[in-house]
Design a protein around this motif. Structure first.
Motif, PDB file in Angstrom:
ATOM      1  N   VAL A  67       0.937  -1.309  -0.016  1.00 56.57           N
ATOM      2  CA  VAL A  67      -0.152   0.045   0.112  1.00 56.57           C
ATOM      3  C   VAL A  67       0.763   1.191  -0.081  1.00 56.57           C
ATOM      4  O   VAL A  67       0.646   2.330  -0.809  1.00 56.57           O
ATOM      5  N   GLY A  68       1.973   1.148   0.852  1.00 55.70           N
ATOM      6  CA  GLY A  68       2.838   2.397   1.085  1.00 55.70           C
ATOM      7  C   GLY A  68       3.957   2.183   1.745  1.00 55.70           C
ATOM      8  O   GLY A  68       4.115   1.199   2.560  1.00 55.70           O
ATOM      9  N   LEU A  69       4.771   3.293   1.644  1.00 55.46           N
ATOM     10  CA  LEU A  69       6.145   3.093   2.505  1.00 55.46           C
ATOM     11  C   LEU A  69       5.848   3.789   3.903  1.00 55.46           C
ATOM     12  O   LEU A  69       5.460   5.062   4.111  1.00 55.46           O
ATOM     13  N   VAL A  70       6.134   2.894   5.000  1.00 58.69           N
ATOM     14  CA  VAL A  70       5.880   3.567   6.345  1.00 58.69           C
ATOM     15  C   VAL A  70       7.236   4.312   6.699  1.00 58.69           C
ATOM     16  O   VAL A  70       7.410   5.422   7.195  1.00 58.69           O
ATOM     17  N   ARG A  71       8.438   3.616   6.430  1.00 61.67           N
ATOM     18  CA  ARG A  71       9.565   4.136   6.963  1.00 61.67           C
ATOM     19  C   ARG A  71      10.710   3.677   6.182  1.00 61.67           C
ATOM     20  O   ARG A  71      10.945   2.281   5.715  1.00 61.67           O
ATOM     21  N   ARG A  72      11.650   4.429   5.690  1.00 58.79           N
ATOM     22  CA  ARG A  72      12.662   3.853   4.623  1.00 58.79           C
ATOM     23  C   ARG A  72      13.890   3.448   5.499  1.00 58.79           C
ATOM     24  O   ARG A  72      14.314   4.225   6.733  1.00 58.79           O
ATOM     25  N   SER A  73      14.495   2.458   4.872  1.00 61.14           N
ATOM     26  CA  SER A  73      15.795   1.938   5.367  1.00 61.14           C
ATOM     27  C   SER A  73      16.956   3.122   4.976  1.00 61.14           C
ATOM     28  O   SER A  73      16.507   4.046   4.262  1.00 61.14           O
ATOM     29  N   GLU A  74      18.098   2.909   5.281  1.00 58.39           N
ATOM     30  CA  GLU A  74      19.132   3.638   4.602  1.00 58.39           C
ATOM     31  C   GLU A  74      19.901   3.337   3.495  1.00 58.39           C
ATOM     32  O   GLU A  74      20.851   3.739   3.006  1.00 58.39           O
ATOM     33  N   ASN A  75      19.346   1.881   2.915  1.00 60.60           N
ATOM     34  CA  ASN A  75      19.676   1.295   1.904  1.00 60.60           C
ATOM     35  C   ASN A  75      19.449   1.942   0.527  1.00 60.60           C
ATOM     36  O   ASN A  75      18.341   2.266   0.270  1.00 60.60           O
ATOM     37  N   SER A  76      20.446   2.032  -0.283  1.00 65.26           N
ATOM     38  CA  SER A  76      20.022   2.448  -1.767  1.00 65.26           C
ATOM     39  C   SER A  76      19.869   1.161  -2.756  1.00 65.26           C
ATOM     40  O   SER A  76      20.302   0.136  -2.334  1.00 65.26           O
ATOM     41  N   LEU A  77      19.036   1.388  -3.870  1.00 61.60           N
ATOM     42  CA  LEU A  77      18.997   0.174  -4.683  1.00 61.60           C
ATOM     43  C   LEU A  77      19.216   0.471  -5.954  1.00 61.60           C
ATOM     44  O   LEU A  77      19.178   1.540  -6.602  1.00 61.60           O
ATOM     45  N   LEU A  78      20.260  -0.291  -6.608  1.00 58.66           N
ATOM     46  CA  LEU A  78      20.630  -0.243  -7.981  1.00 58.66           C
ATOM     47  C   LEU A  78      20.326  -1.549  -8.774  1.00 58.66           C
ATOM     48  O   LEU A  78      20.199  -2.740  -8.237  1.00 58.66           O
ATOM     49  N   ARG A  79      20.275  -1.604  -9.865  1.00 60.71           N
ATOM     50  CA  ARG A  79      20.072  -2.820 -10.879  1.00 60.71           C
ATOM     51  C   ARG A  79      21.095  -2.778 -11.954  1.00 60.71           C
ATOM     52  O   ARG A  79      21.562  -1.630 -12.504  1.00 60.71           O
TER      53      ARG A  79
END
Length: 147
Positions: A67-79
Motif C-alpha cells: 500500500v505504501g512506505l512507512v519508514r525508509r531504510s538507509e539502503n540504496s537500490l541499484l540494478r
C-alpha cells in the motif's frame, strides 16, 4: 513471532513492456503492526521499496499487497543488466567485496544490488560506470538514499 510473508507489488509497464512482469513479490518480516512488514530481499523490478524498508500492506484473502512506505531504510537500490554474461560472477564478487548485497535473476540477466549506508555509494557508482563504459553492463538507480 509470525513467519515471513510475500508482499506483492503491482508494477506499471512502459510502452516497451518493461518490466517483463506485472507483479513482483518480495519476502517481508512482520513489522510494528499487523499491517506493517519489513522488506527482506532486494527487488528486481519494484521501484517503491527496498530491503530494510517498512511497508504498509493490505490483505486480500491469503495475499499481502503493498500500500505504501512507512519508514525508509538507509539502503540504496541499484540494478545491473548484463550484456556480457561472462562477467556476472566477477561483478557480483566485486560488489560483495565493496560491502553490497546482490541477487541475480538469470532469466532476465539482472542483478539487484543493495548498497548499505556504510558503503560509499559513489564508489559503487564509479565502478559500475567503468563496467558500463566497457560495454559489459548498464545500470539504473531506482532508489538512492545516500548523498
Amino acid at each position: 513471532m509470525s513467519a515471513e510473508v510475500k508482499v506483492h507489488f503491482k508494477l506499471d509497464r512502459d510502452g516497451g513492456g518493461y518490466p517483463p512482469v506485472a507483479v513482483e513479490s518480495l519476502w517481508a518480516a512482520p513489522g510494528g503492526s499487523s499491517q506493517e512488514y519489513v522488506i527482506d530481499n532486494i527487488p528486481f523490478f519494484a521501484r517503491t521499496a527496498t530491503i530494510g524498508d517498512v511497508v504498509r500492506v493490505r490483505r486480500e484473502g491469503s495475499e499481502f499487497w503493498f500500500v505504501g512506505l512507512v519508514r525508509r531504510s538507509e539502503n540504496s537500490l541499484l540494478r545491473v543488466v548484463f550484456f556480457d554474461l561472462s562477467c556476472v560472477d566477477n561483478i557480483g564478487k566485486d560488489l560483495l567485496e565493496m560491502g553490497c548485497y546482490t541477487e541475480y535473476l538469470h532469466e532476465y540477466r539482472i542483478m539487484a544490488v543493495s548498497v548499505p549506508s556504510e558503503v560509499k555509494l559513489v564508489d559503487v557508482q564509479v565502478y559500475l560506470q567503468l563496467e558500463t563504459d566497457a560495454g559489459r553492463i548498464d545500470y539504473e538507480e531506482p532508489i538512492l538514499r545516500q548523498r
